[in-house]
Write an enzyme that holds these catalytic residues in place. Structure first.
Site, PDB file in Angstrom:
ATOM      1  N   LYS A  50       0.837  -1.212   0.000  1.00 38.30           N
ATOM      2  CA  LYS A  50       0.000   0.000   0.000  1.00 38.30           C
ATOM      3  C   LYS A  50       0.870   1.259   0.000  1.00 38.30           C
ATOM      4  CE  LYS A  50      -3.644  -2.636   2.148  1.00 38.30           C
ATOM      5  NZ  LYS A  50      -4.314  -3.112   3.377  1.00 38.30           N
ATOM      6  N   GLN A  94      -4.611  -2.106   9.791  1.00 42.31           N
ATOM      7  CA  GLN A  94      -4.376  -3.381   9.110  1.00 42.31           C
ATOM      8  C   GLN A  94      -4.848  -4.536   9.994  1.00 42.31           C
ATOM      9  OE1 GLN A  94      -3.136  -3.670   5.859  1.00 42.31           O
ATOM     10  NE2 GLN A  94      -3.718  -5.817   6.094  1.00 42.31           N
ATOM     11  N   ASP A 117     -10.994   2.484   4.339  1.00 46.39           N
ATOM     12  CA  ASP A 117     -11.354   1.078   4.130  1.00 46.39           C
ATOM     13  C   ASP A 117     -12.877   0.899   4.098  1.00 46.39           C
ATOM     14  OD1 ASP A 117      -9.385  -0.731   3.574  1.00 46.39           O
ATOM     15  OD2 ASP A 117      -8.848  -1.124   5.672  1.00 46.39           O
TER      16      ASP A 117
END
Ligand code: NAD
Length: 283
Positions: A50, A94, A117
């Site tokens: 990312k 994460q 997200d």
């Protein structure tokens, strides 16, 4: 046809880069902050991927690595600090957390305008109500790819295998928002093949290698294989790729299909978040 996820992702990144440059010219280069708890090697690898995507499109990125024994309160405290910072437009926690602890309270602590997200309950609720703001990146990447391929979902039979919060559920909502007829299958579905055989668009996110075989695919279907499975020294999806290609109109490979689309969509959403935050400030 093989759906070239990498090529599509590059196209999306080029569009994102142009949006980044526009913001940077106004002195507002977008920033993404990732949080990893512990030393999970897979998490470290995903975050590295990312961050290099951020470098490609010009997004500023930083990572906060909390120790393995950090409490959920420590994670929430870190999120609150990042919420306050103007130079951080997107916050990504994460997963999984160590010991597979429930991340929902941490997800809910992220400012919904920085929730790149799309897991915050407010963003999930808006999605369900047909108002797509920041949404989960994997399903959004699939919707974007379908648009690029010229596949209009309206009136299509869409079948999703997998009903996770990350992929299956938000994708079902996005497909309904586009007037597809949607079936969502999962591990308790009695006769999986009877559903998948009806699919004009089939998305498989089960994490079971070889789950979808040739006789489970409708002729002319568009297939998106989300699965990432390690088999021996190879990474494979959930679909028997070579078999499916014989019947389907188009199939995504693994690797090189849905994965790159997901990462590029994260970049795009980070810029969307920055743009939304600017608008809110101007009011
Ligand atoms: P999950 O474990 O949360 O959910 C799996 C889903 O598959 C569940 O709904 C379960 O009921 C269903 N399932 C399991 N076995 C099944 C079977 N035999 N028949 C029918 N349904 C079955 O998983 P997830 O987080 O949604 O991820 C699914 C897969 O996609 C994993 O391999 C994951 O690594 C991969 N993934 C890839 C990306 C990407 O960017 N390419 C993103 C997210 C997840």
């Amino acid at each position: 046809m093989i759906i070239d996820g990498k090529a599509l992702a590059s196209k999306m990144e080029a569009e994102t880069k142009a949006r980044v440059e526009k913001l940077a010219a106004e002195g507002r280069r977008p920033g993404l902050a990732t949080i990893i708890v512990g030393e999970n090697p897979a998490s470290q690898m995903y975050v590295r991927i990312k961050h290099s995507a951020c470098d490609r499109v010009g997004i500023r990125s930083e990572n906060v690595n909390l120790p393995e024994d950090a409490s959920l309160d420590d994670v929430i405290e870190t999120i609150r600090e990042l919420n306050e910072r103007d130079d951080v437009n997107g916050i990504l926690l994460q997963l999984p957390l160590p010991g597979n602890s429930d991340p929902s309270s941490a997800m809910a602590a992220i400012d919904p305008l920085k929730d790149v997200d799309g897991f915050h309950p407010m963003n999930m609720g808006s999605l369900l109500a047909g108002d797509e703001r920041l949404v989960p990146c994997t399903p959004k990447g699939i919707i974007w790819a379908l648009e690029q391929l010229g596949v209009d979902l309206e009136g299509k039979e869409a079948v999703i295998v997998g009903h996770s919060n990350v992929v299956g559920k938000p994708l079902a909502a996005m497909m309904l928002n586009r007037n597809a007829t949607v079936q969502v299958c999962h591990v308790f579905t009695k006769d999986l093949a009877s559903h998948t055989r009806e699919a004009d668009v089939l998305v498989v996110a089960a994490g079971v290698p070889g789950l979808i075989k040739r006789d489970m695919v409708k002729k002319g279907a568009y297939i998106f294989d989300v699965g990432i499975n390690r088999v021996g020294d190879k990474t494979v999806g959930d679909v028997e790729f070579d078999e499916a290609l014989l019947v389907a109109a188009a199939v995504t490979p693994v690797p090189g299909g849905v994965g790159p689309l997901t990462v590029s969509m994260l970049m795009s959403q980070t810029v969307t978040a920055a743009e939304m935050q600017m608008k809110t400030k101007k009011r």
